[in-house]
Design an enzyme around this catalytic site. Structure first.
Site: not given
Ligand code: NAD
Length: 243
Positions: A150, A152, A183
């Site tokens: 993720y 990368a 979030i």
């Protein structure tokens, strides 16, 4: 906010989380929405939220057939592309499978590249001074345990954004990214509570962000108010990246 009324705005991953909040914000600004996501049932839900100026494409941004369908819709016009769709497949390096690595690369990076290629070609050929907006992440700046795949992709999206802005600037096409902190969406609800609590503690504003706060950054970057901004990544993270 100026300049978004009647614009054709494509948003990937629009049925949930940040994508849905972004769709809502652009709808309020008067845009025509082309919402892209995978679940077949979403159209009814989305029609209730957006009774007019909305087309739903049930599409997987990593599938060839879906890309052909999206191309067909882009051929009717595109002013703004929000490359929001993203996934996680977390595991530490010795446990991560090739499949987990490839899935994340395909959605978070390759589809961003492919859709940017499609959208910018239409914009260039039709003299549209449009905007392409990409989903990065605060973790691109400092890494994150269990997320080699993720992180990368999100670091790559920042580099891709800079490079595309250089290639497309001469056509008046702007390319920017938003790097959200943590979030309150499904993606973060899947994370261990103690990790989220630790991140909240590190952030100067001491809280998790709302999807609407990311949507506001996308709306700004797409608007005429951001007409001299390109190649940048805006951190919307309560100051987390400082920590
Ligand atoms: N939530 C956060 O804290 C956070 C932080 C940093 C970055 N981001 C990034 O923001 C973006 C949105 O995150 P979110 O939290 O709203 O995620 P989410 O999981 O709540 O929603 C993602 C949406 O994308 C869709 N999607 C996934 N793969 C797809 C595919 N192949 N084709 C079409 N649609 C697909 C899903 O169906 C879902 O509706 C992602 O790129 C994510 O990496 C999120």
């Amino acid at each position: 906010m100026r300049g978004l009324s009647n614009k054709r705005v494509f948003i990937t991953g629009a049925a949930a989380g940040i994508g849905l909040a972004t769709a809502t914000r652009f709808y309020e600004e008067g845009a025509n929405l082309i919402l892209i996501d995978m679940p077949p049932i979403e159209e009814t839900k989305l029609k209730e939220l957006f009774p007019e100026r909305m087309t739903y494409l049930q599409a997987n941004v990593t599938h060839k057939d879906s890309l052909a369908m999206i191309q067909g819709e882009m051929d009717k016009g595109i002013d703004v592309l929000v490359n929001n769709a993203g996934i996680t497949r977390d595991a530490t390096i010795h446990k991560m499978t090739d499949e987990q690595f490839d899935q994340v690369i395909d959605v978070n990076l390759k589809a961003v590249w492919k859709l940017s290629q499609m959208a910018s070609l239409y914009m260039k050929d039709n003299g549209i001074q449009g905007a392409i907006l990409n989903a990065a992440s605060v973790v691109a700046h400092y890494g994150n345990f269990g997320q080699t795949n993720y992180v990368a992709t999100k670091a790559a999206v920042i580099g891709l954004t800079k490079t595309l802005s250089k290639e497309l600037g001469k056509y008046g096409i702007r390319v920017n990214a938003v790097a959200p902190g943590f979030i309150g969406t499904e993606m973060v609800r899947k994370m261990p509570e103690k990790v989220v609590a630790m991140m909240n503690e590190k952030a100067p504003l001491k809280r998790i962000g709302e999807p609407e706060e990311i949507a506001a950054a996308y709306a700004f970057l797409a608007s005429d108010d951001a007409r001299f901004i390109t190649g940048t990544t805006i951190n919307v993270d309560g100051g987390l990246v400082l920590g």
